[in-house]
Design a protein around this motif. Structure first.
Motif, PDB file in Angstrom:
ATOM      1  N   GLN A 618       0.844  -1.184   0.000  1.00 39.96           N
ATOM      2  CA  GLN A 618       0.000   0.000   0.000  1.00 39.96           C
ATOM      3  C   GLN A 618       0.880   1.234   0.000  1.00 39.96           C
ATOM      4  O   GLN A 618       1.790   1.370   0.806  1.00 39.96           O
ATOM      5  CB  GLN A 618      -0.917   0.016   1.217  1.00 39.96           C
ATOM      6  CG  GLN A 618      -1.954   1.113   1.073  1.00 39.96           C
ATOM      7  CD  GLN A 618      -2.901   1.139   2.233  1.00 39.96           C
ATOM      8  OE1 GLN A 618      -2.844   0.279   3.094  1.00 39.96           O
ATOM      9  NE2 GLN A 618      -3.769   2.117   2.260  1.00 39.96           N
TER      10      GLN A 618
ATOM     11  N   ARG C  27      -8.095   6.821   2.080  1.00 41.45           N
ATOM     12  CA  ARG C  27      -8.078   5.586   1.319  1.00 41.45           C
ATOM     13  C   ARG C  27      -8.130   5.844  -0.178  1.00 41.45           C
ATOM     14  O   ARG C  27      -7.518   5.145  -0.962  1.00 41.45           O
ATOM     15  CB  ARG C  27      -9.278   4.731   1.744  1.00 41.45           C
ATOM     16  CG  ARG C  27      -9.245   3.343   1.204  1.00 41.45           C
ATOM     17  CD  ARG C  27     -10.510   2.620   1.525  1.00 41.45           C
ATOM     18  NE  ARG C  27     -10.608   2.293   2.954  1.00 41.45           N
ATOM     19  CZ  ARG C  27     -11.719   1.840   3.515  1.00 41.45           C
ATOM     20  NH1 ARG C  27     -12.815   1.692   2.800  1.00 41.45           N
ATOM     21  NH2 ARG C  27     -11.765   1.573   4.787  1.00 41.45           N
ATOM     22  N   ASN C  28      -8.860   6.877  -0.548  1.00 40.39           N
ATOM     23  CA  ASN C  28      -9.086   7.145  -1.957  1.00 40.39           C
ATOM     24  C   ASN C  28      -7.886   7.876  -2.557  1.00 40.39           C
ATOM     25  O   ASN C  28      -7.403   8.859  -2.004  1.00 40.39           O
ATOM     26  CB  ASN C  28     -10.344   8.010  -2.089  1.00 40.39           C
ATOM     27  CG  ASN C  28     -10.806   8.110  -3.515  1.00 40.39           C
ATOM     28  OD1 ASN C  28     -10.051   8.513  -4.383  1.00 40.39           O
ATOM     29  ND2 ASN C  28     -12.054   7.740  -3.765  1.00 40.39           N
ATOM     30  N   ALA C  29      -7.424   7.424  -3.722  1.00 42.29           N
ATOM     31  CA  ALA C  29      -6.231   8.010  -4.331  1.00 42.29           C
ATOM     32  C   ALA C  29      -6.448   9.490  -4.615  1.00 42.29           C
ATOM     33  O   ALA C  29      -5.513  10.292  -4.515  1.00 42.29           O
ATOM     34  CB  ALA C  29      -5.894   7.276  -5.620  1.00 42.29           C
ATOM     35  N   VAL C  98     -10.289   2.853  -6.763  1.00 39.06           N
ATOM     36  CA  VAL C  98      -9.080   3.651  -6.575  1.00 39.06           C
ATOM     37  C   VAL C  98      -8.713   3.671  -5.099  1.00 39.06           C
ATOM     38  O   VAL C  98      -8.028   4.549  -4.633  1.00 39.06           O
ATOM     39  CB  VAL C  98      -9.239   5.094  -7.105  1.00 39.06           C
ATOM     40  CG1 VAL C  98      -9.221   5.104  -8.615  1.00 39.06           C
ATOM     41  CG2 VAL C  98     -10.494   5.739  -6.573  1.00 39.06           C
ATOM     42  N   ASP C  99      -9.201   2.669  -4.373  1.00 38.90           N
ATOM     43  CA  ASP C  99      -8.879   2.579  -2.955  1.00 38.90           C
ATOM     44  C   ASP C  99      -7.484   1.998  -2.786  1.00 38.90           C
ATOM     45  O   ASP C  99      -7.208   0.883  -3.209  1.00 38.90           O
ATOM     46  CB  ASP C  99      -9.892   1.666  -2.243  1.00 38.90           C
ATOM     47  CG  ASP C  99     -11.182   2.402  -2.000  1.00 38.90           C
ATOM     48  OD1 ASP C  99     -11.278   3.562  -2.445  1.00 38.90           O
ATOM     49  OD2 ASP C  99     -12.080   1.817  -1.387  1.00 38.90           O
ATOM     50  N   LEU C 100      -6.638   2.774  -2.159  1.00 35.78           N
ATOM     51  CA  LEU C 100      -5.254   2.324  -2.034  1.00 35.78           C
ATOM     52  C   LEU C 100      -5.128   1.072  -1.177  1.00 35.78           C
ATOM     53  O   LEU C 100      -4.188   0.310  -1.320  1.00 35.78           O
ATOM     54  CB  LEU C 100      -4.394   3.454  -1.476  1.00 35.78           C
ATOM     55  CG  LEU C 100      -4.309   4.648  -2.432  1.00 35.78           C
ATOM     56  CD1 LEU C 100      -3.679   5.829  -1.749  1.00 35.78           C
ATOM     57  CD2 LEU C 100      -3.546   4.287  -3.686  1.00 35.78           C
ATOM     58  N   ASP C 101      -6.096   0.870  -0.283  1.00 35.37           N
ATOM     59  CA  ASP C 101      -6.073  -0.350   0.519  1.00 35.37           C
ATOM     60  C   ASP C 101      -6.159  -1.590  -0.361  1.00 35.37           C
ATOM     61  O   ASP C 101      -5.689  -2.657   0.019  1.00 35.37           O
ATOM     62  CB  ASP C 101      -7.265  -0.385   1.492  1.00 35.37           C
ATOM     63  CG  ASP C 101      -7.040   0.533   2.667  1.00 35.37           C
ATOM     64  OD1 ASP C 101      -5.978   1.168   2.683  1.00 35.37           O
ATOM     65  OD2 ASP C 101      -7.910   0.614   3.539  1.00 35.37           O
ATOM     66  N   ILE C 103      -5.236  -1.584  -3.690  1.00 32.04           N
ATOM     67  CA  ILE C 103      -4.262  -1.581  -4.782  1.00 32.04           C
ATOM     68  C   ILE C 103      -2.937  -2.041  -4.221  1.00 32.04           C
ATOM     69  O   ILE C 103      -2.015  -1.263  -4.006  1.00 32.04           O
ATOM     70  CB  ILE C 103      -4.155  -0.180  -5.404  1.00 32.04           C
ATOM     71  CG1 ILE C 103      -5.542   0.263  -5.846  1.00 32.04           C
ATOM     72  CG2 ILE C 103      -3.224  -0.190  -6.606  1.00 32.04           C
ATOM     73  CD1 ILE C 103      -5.571   1.650  -6.410  1.00 32.04           C
TER      74      ILE C 103
ATOM     75  N   ALA D  87     -13.006   7.699   3.431  1.00 31.91           N
ATOM     76  CA  ALA D  87     -12.659   6.921   4.620  1.00 31.91           C
ATOM     77  C   ALA D  87     -11.156   6.902   4.836  1.00 31.91           C
ATOM     78  O   ALA D  87     -10.381   7.164   3.932  1.00 31.91           O
ATOM     79  CB  ALA D  87     -13.172   5.492   4.459  1.00 31.91           C
ATOM     80  N   SER D  89      -7.527   5.180   5.697  1.00 28.23           N
ATOM     81  CA  SER D  89      -6.863   3.932   5.378  1.00 28.23           C
ATOM     82  C   SER D  89      -6.268   3.342   6.648  1.00 28.23           C
ATOM     83  O   SER D  89      -6.492   3.841   7.748  1.00 28.23           O
ATOM     84  CB  SER D  89      -5.756   4.166   4.353  1.00 28.23           C
ATOM     85  OG  SER D  89      -4.680   4.810   4.997  1.00 28.23           O
TER      86      SER D  89
END
Lengths: 647, 487, 108, 192
Positions: A618, C27-29, C98-101, C103, D87, D89
């Motif tokens: 991540q 979370r969102n890019a 596009v949630d980095l969690d 990706i 949200a 991370s």
């Protein structure tokens, strides 16, 4: 002496011939194995001839270094790196040993490796190894020596792991590589120490000269670093354990790498820096001597309980190397090299003999052999010659050199003398145990079914064991000649030749002289060992009556042998030696060795877990780490400049 | 100075940037891929010749109001970057011509290389920042140019971490600018040389932030996070470009900023940043090697290995800061050899993985029988990365370590010890790979050989590694001449 | 009471800190990109306040260099944003997120 | 210096900017967060004005509050299935800690460092007038190289954005191959 002095180019040719062979094989002969083998033999033969010339020159100079100037290699500002050749008595003898043994091993290999799929690869590696070893021996600069030291390690890794498809071989190669690197680390520290403190003096002769002027602490550090390197390469306690496992390599490899060359490199290194070691404080000598002495007896005790013939030889090698290291520690520089010299021949002979036996039976397990003296007479007699020489029976080669070591011990340290005598007894015991188990009694069927399928297992032996081909027995016969006679060089100013390599004030070898006590003690011990072996493994009972009967061809007794053998193994040997010293040694191996191996494994796993926390994939893990790094750096730097904060 | 003269000073970079435009426009005119490839090479050769012109005619000095400077340091890196890019372009022909975005690929490579050359000769914070961002953005796009799942992920991560890093770098620049009152490196150096303790705090904050920003480019721990992911996910030709040219440019600019800009080894903050780089170097070596131990993917392995190698260069940086006179030349020499070595390794990987269809180490089994040339080049380069003589990597390590020892600080000798131990650790995974190549049974029998041009650059790289290892003197003197400029 | 350099720097530090927090913890890019933009804004504030207050400028140095610097920061920020959003769209097409969690195909 | 006005403006605008920034962090909805971001940009522009940086303030409004925010909204719209909840991370804790630490460090430096030498009455006389002319001179004078590279940067950022999203080869996936490319081209031109 007989010839004009050897020019420098010819000495270089000794080194470059095997290198050329390696390159040619890789470049052109990869798919033409026969030519690859012949080329290797030719190249090393050439090296051998030139090494003889170098030896002749060195004898003519009484072992004093030949006047070869170092060549500038490159300059890193204040650091002039050069390379060159040091040809003196010590290196000339080593060149001779390495090329002779290597040449015979290559000839032997053409028979032993016949039909192996990696035939060309094998000879390419062998050429490379020989080149590295020769480069190590002739190096005039510490850096050059270190480079070849590493190359030797690398190529031996390739050779031990030659049968990479066997997990045990791959593991053994890895183990050898990692364990010797532990020792190499100490060596590196020594290199760096000398580099830092002398401002980049790498010439070995110069280092030896400067050594006397260094502080005791530095000199101790330096010599212990050298010792650490030697302990790794020469398989001394506590880094001895890679050598028995390294027997997974092809037998000719063991014969070359693990008898005469790579493992001898550690002793050579100590000898090369002998003047520095002499200048070091007394504690260093004692350390070296006792490491050697302890290794000698410790390994010998393990040799007695092994059932694998190659492992017996491996432990024997460790034990004999211990002798040499002990001799160096006792100031017996000549004795150490003399023993290295003779040992190279008879141990190589013994390894090749074990390979010949394996060739016939398909196994190294002595419990599955027996009675081979009829079917393999040449192997048998040469093996006996090697064993007698190793046991130190008058007047074979091993006798003279072992006597020199024991003589030094007798004069310097009575405890180590006692250890030496005990080792002599044990040496004779395990060698003759091996002979009786392998060549006497009845043939017990050869290879176990489950171990089939290796390249080492050839198909001919199904018809029952028979003598190996000429390419294999010829080297055995040739090697048995030096194994018998080479000790006599002691009478030919060998000591003068070897001592030519060190400054005059350190020379104290006074020629061969026999001390009554030493002679009697070592001979009695050796004969006692042989007798004990005969009693236990041949006669079946450790009593004089049985021993006398056993001297006749007694079929009935031999028939009983298999049964008795087990009793003897369990009772006399396992009950006493194994449960005592042997058990302790094995326990050490289990705890420390496995500890190291498991430690490495665990460290890797821990690292893996740690990595999984950091490198999670991540992107924000990375930026978090990044910013934490920034914050920590700033805070630490602010904190260290506390005087600023007070204002 | 006339306008032409100003342009003359940035000639090599200009040729590459113009070449980029030409390549891109040519795509609209001709459908032939080969001509794009050829044009790219022509541009690179042109840039090379221009740099050669500078070198032989002795062009030097500042231009464009001090924004750039032509000196042997910049030229050294110009040569390194252009040669590396040339090799990458030659080797990636098969890969690039097979895809829709060939023109963009070539154009972006050229623009990235051109701005790197410019970066190596920039002498002003603003020029540095803009040149750095230009090459970075081109690289972000290149990483994702294959538009596959992994490439997209890699480029997104690269870009987002890169953007954060750029902001940090800029913050550092802002502090340096504010405290010194100028954006020119020489001006900053003058200021630091005469400054008093009162400016210590902001100056230190500024240089830590700048070091972090450059640490990202150089892949020093803890600024390295993107490296393994991008190396694994991006297309191999792009990765080879990143691993050599981008890294060289990163170290070039760090040396220039920290050595020239912060006044070299004699100022009141030198010791601080010597220690800082020392710690970063040690962490990079340990972490890079530890990570590489576990990898099964060759590109990821090379990613971790490049972190460890950056740590080695970090030793050189620490030595430079601690006042070693050998240090700067050692760093340059290391970078030169590292570029040759890594190029060889990566081109071999490009050539191999395209035929093998995989980047797993296990699939390299028996490569020596399937493609002896690739295998031999790969082995030579891996030996060099390990630092085993007689390859260039050995001399380079020796040089760097010598520089650290020469500085005379005890902790630097300790750092060298860490470096030596790590060399040992790295031998483990490089050897493992080599063993697979040489000893394992090939999974398939068919053999292959790369395109002739690829063979050429591959052999050139392998040969360079060996020649530098045996006769390092020419490269050493070049590095020394380039480093002398900074002092 | 007057407003000094220190005040502006403190504000820029706080905004930068908020930017960091947003960039690191969303979370969102696209939200991450928003954090980066806040960080760049803080940088601009720093540059401008140095430009305004610093007396370190020598005779050859133009204080408004800080303003020029900001112009370049704006340009680069815009370019970076454009590429970043294109990349987010690309990733979205491949993964529908596009949630980095999520990706994190490439890791360890 | 017309001190009180500036001082009041500074405090109000600072509070606005920081408050809007915090709202970006705390907001539960991504689109709301973008709105707060625009507010923060505007507050920042006001702060620029108090620093006599009128040109930059205008550019700030145009580029940040205008172009970049629009880009962000576009991006949100183009990723309809992605979560909209803004949200946090897994890294919220290190994120917040690092943010706090950095703010604290900069604050510490801001108040602890010896700025006396760097600020004072001299600054008050500094040109508050024609900044645009000076900036223009610098841009095409001393920093002309950076200016030119920046144009290349923009060009290639545009090119890069198109390369990444324009799907020429996969007509099977897209119903209208041109549509995505068209959107992106527009999107990418915005900042330029």
């Amino acid at each position: 002496m007989f010839l004009p002095d050897i020019p420098e180019a010819a000495v270089w040719a000794i080194y470059f011939a095997p290198l050329a062979s390696f390159l040619l094989i890789v470049g052109f002969l990869w798919r033409r194995p026969l030519e690859a083998g012949r080329l290797t033999i030719f190249a090393i033969g050439l090296s051998w001839v030139l090494a003889l010339w170098a030896l002749d020159t060195s004898i003519g100079l009484d072992g004093e270094p030949a006047a070869f100037e170092p060549h500038a290699w490159f300059t890193l500002f204040d650091l002039d790196i050069s390379f060159g050749i040091r040809l003196d008595g010590l290196s000339a003898v080593m060149l001779f040993v390495v090329t002779s043994v290597s040449l015979l091993v290559q000839v032997y290999s053409t028979g032993y490796m016949h039909g192996d799929t990696g035939y060309s690869r094998y000879f390419a590696f062998m050429s490379l190894f020989t080149m590295s070893m020769l480069g190590l021996v002739m190096a005039s600069s510490l850096l050059q020596l270190f480079i070849h030291w590493e190359l030797v390690g690398l190529t031996s890794y390739l050779l031990i792991g030659f049968w990479f498809h066997r997990p045990s071989a791959a593991a053994a190669a890895k183990k050898a590589f990692i364990v010797t690197r532990f020792g190499d680390f100490g060596f590196l520290v020594a290199v760096v120490l000398i580099w830092v403190k002398t401002g980049g003096v790498f010439d070995i002769a110069e280092i030896n000269e400067l050594a006397a002027g260094l502080s005791a602490a530095l000199l101790t550090g330096f010599t212990l670093g050298i010792l650490s390197g030697a302990v790794g390469k020469s398989a001394q306690f506590p880094l001895h354990f890679w050598l028995p496992d390294a027997m997974e390599g092809p037998t000719p490899v063991s014969s070359l790498v693990h008898s005469a060359t790579m493992v001898a490199a550690g002793v050579y290194l100590l000898a090369r820096f002998f003047p520095a070691i002499e200048a070091a404080p007394g504690g260093v000598h004692t350390t070296i001597a006792y490491i050697g002495g302890f290794t000698a007896i410790f390994a010998a005790s393990m040799g007695i309980v092994m059932t694998d013939i190659k492992r017996v030889l491996a432990y024997s090698t460790i034990s004999q190397l211990g002798y040499m290291v002990m001799a160096i520690g006792l100031g017996g520089y000549v004795a150490a090299i003399f023993h290295l010299f003779t040992h190279a021949f008879f141990k190589s002979l013994l390894f090749q003999g074990s390979g010949s036996v394996n060739h016939a039976t398909g196994t190294f397990d002595m419990r599955l052999m027996g009675g081979l003296r009829h079917s393999m007479p040449i192997t048998f007699w040469t093996f006996v010659v090697g064993s007698l020489s190793l046991a130190g029976i008058f007047p074979l080669a091993g006798f003279w050199s072992k006597d020199e070591v024991l003589l030094d011990a007798w004069h310097e340290d009575k405890i180590l003398f006692a250890v030496g005598v005990a080792v002599a007894f044990m040496t004779a015991l395990y060698m003759f145990r091996a002979i009786f188990m392998t060549f006497f009694g009845e043939y017990r069927g050869g290879e176990p079914a489950e171990s089939h399928g290796d390249a080492e297992a050839h198909d001919e032996h199904h018809a029952g064991p028979h003598e190996s081909p000429a390419s294999m027995w010829a080297p055995l016969v040739i090697l048995s000649i030096p194994a018998i006679f080479i000790g006599l060089v002691a009478f030919l100013d060998f000591g003068v030749l070897i001592e030519g390599a060190i400054p005059e004030e350190l020379r104290h070898f006074e020629g061969v002289h026999v001390d009554g006590v030493v002679l009697v003690a070592s001979t009695v011990a050796a004969l006692g060992g042989i007798g004990a072996a005969a009693a236990i493994y041949f006669a079946g009972q450790p009593s004089p009556d049985v021993l006398r009967q056993a001297l006749g061809p007694l079929h009935r007794l031999v028939e009983r042998k298999y049964y008795v053998d087990e009793v003897a193994e369990d009772g006399a040997v396992r009950g006493f030696l194994y449960n005592g010293a042997g058990r302790a040694a094995a326990a050490f191996d289990r705890v420390v060795v496995d500890g190291v191996v498991n430690g490495v494994g665990m460290a890797t796993r821990t690292l893996g877990d740690g990595l999984r926390r950091v490198q999670t994939g991540q992107m924000q893990a990375y930026t978090s780490l990044y910013l934490v790094g920034v914050v920590v750096a700033v805070v630490v730097l602010f904190a260290v400049s506390g005087d600023v904060l007070e204002r | 100075m006339s306008a032409t003269e100003h342009l003359h000073h940035i000639g090599p970079a200009l040729v590459l940037l113009i070449g980029s435009g030409v390549v891109f426009s040519a795509d609209l005119v001709t459908p032939r891929r080969a001509s794009l490839w050829g044009l790219t090479l022509v541009a690179l050769v042109g840039g090379f010749l221009y740099a050669l012109w500078h070198a032989t005619s002795g062009t030097s000095g500042e231009a464009l109001s001090g924004a750039v400077v032509v000196d042997e340091f910049g030229l050294f890196f110009a040569f390194v970057i252009i040669i590396a890019t040339f090799a990458v372009v030659v080797a990636s022909r098969d890969w690039a011509d097979g895809r829709e975005q060939a023109a963009e690929f070539y154009a972006l490579i050229l623009v990235s290389a051109g701005s790197m050359v410019l970066l190596a000769q920039s002498n002003d914070l603003i020029t540095i920042f803009v040149a750095l961002e230009t090459t970075s953005i081109a690289q972000f796009v290149l990483a994702g140019i294959a538009r596959d799942n992994r490439g997209a992920e890699a480029s997104l991560k690269y870009l987002l971490t890169g953007a954060v890093s750029a902001a940090i770098l800029l913050y550092g620049f802002a502090f340096l600018f504010g405290i010194a009152g100028t954006t020119s490196l020489a001006g900053i150096a003058d200021f630091v040389g005469t400054a008093d303790e009162g400016t210590r705090l902001p100056l230190m904050l500024g240089f830590v932030l700048v070091a972090a920003g450059f640490g990202f480019k150089m892949a020093l721990v803890p600024f390295h996070g993107w490296v393994p992911d991008v190396y694994q996910g991006a297309p191999t030709p792009v990765v080879s470009f990143l691993s050599v040219a981008s890294k060289a440019a990163g170290f070039a600019i760090v040396l220039r900023v920290f050595y020239t800009g912060l006044g070299g080894g004699g100022t009141f903050i030198s010791d601080d940043w010597a220690v800082m780089f020392g710690v970063l170097a040690a962490a990079s070596m340990v972490f890079g090697n530890a990570g590489a131990l576990l990898q099964t993917d060759v590109k990821r392995l090379l990613g971790y290995s490049s972190i460890a190698q950056a740590g080695n260069i970090g030793i050189g940086l620490a030595a430079v800061a601690a006042g070693s006179t050998i240090g700067p030349a050692g760093v340059l020499f290391f970078i030169g050899t590292y570029v040759a070595t890594n190029l060889g390794a990566f081109i071999a990987v490009i050539a191999a993985s395209q035929r093998l269809g995989s980047d797993e180490i296990a699939d390299y089994a028996g490569l020596i029988r399937r493609s002896p040339l690739i295998a031999v080049i790969l082995i030579v380069c891996l030996l060099s990365l390990t630092g085993i003589p007689p390859t260039a990597g050995f001399i380079a390590k020796l040089y760097i370590f010598n520089g650290a020892i020469q500085a005379g600080e005890t902790w630097l000798v300790g750092l060298v010890a860490v470096g030596v131990v790590n060399t040992g650790v790295s031998a483990y995974y490089y050897l493992r790979w080599m063993r697979t190549i040489v000893m394992d049974e090939p999974l398939e029998a068919w053999t292959f050989r790369p395109a002739v041009a690829t063979q050429g650059v591959m052999m050139a790289a392998g040969l360079a590694v060996l020649v530098i290892g045996l006769m390092p003197t020419p490269l050493i003197s070049a590095a020394q001449r380039a480093a002398a400029v900074l002092q | 009471m007057s407003v000094e350099l220190g005040h502006y720097l403190a504000v820029s530090g706080i905004v930068f800190g908020i930017g960091v927090a947003v960039a690191l913890s969303k979370r969102n890019a696209i939200a991450v990109l928003m954090g980066v933009e806040l960080m760049l804004n803080a940088v601009n504030l720093t540059l401008l306040s140095f430009s305004r207050f610093s007396t370190a400028f020598g005779p050859d140095d133009e204080p408004l260099t800080g303003h020029v610097f900001v112009v370049f920061v704006l340009t680069v920020a815009a370019a970076e944003a454009a590429v970043a959003l294109a990349m987010a769209v690309l990733v979205y097409r491949r993964r529908e997120t596009v949630d980095l969690d999520r990706i994190n195909l490439l890791r360890w | 210096m017309e001190s009180t006005g500036i001082v009041v403006a500074f405090w109000v605008l600072s509070a606005l900017t920081i408050g809007a920034g915090l709202a970006v962090f705390l907001s539960r909805n991504l689109v709301h967060a973008i709105m707060f971001l625009i507010l923060a940009f505007l507050g920042m522009a006001g702060l620029f004005v108090t620093l006599s940086a009128d040109f930059i303030a205008v550019a700030q409004v145009l580029i940040y509050a205008g172009a970049i925010s629009v880009l962000l909204v576009f991006a949100v719209m183009l990723t309809p299935l992605a979560s909209r909840d803004n949200a946090n991370s897994l890294y919220v804790v290190p994120g917040v800690l690092a943010g706090l630490a950095l703010a604290a460090i900069v604050g510490f430096v801001a108040f602890e460092a010896d700025w006396a030498a760097l600020s004072g009455a001299a600054a008050d006389q500094r040109a508050s007038g024609a900044t645009i002319e000076v900036i223009g001179d610098l841009l095409i004078g001393r920093y002309v190289l950076a200016f030119e590279i920046a144009s290349i940067l923009l060009l290639f950022a545009l090119l890069g954005a198109i390369v990444l999203v324009h799907e020429r080869t996969e007509p099977a996936v897209e119903v209208e191959p041109g549509a995505a490319g068209g959107e992106l081209a527009r999107e990418s031109r915005e900042p330029a």
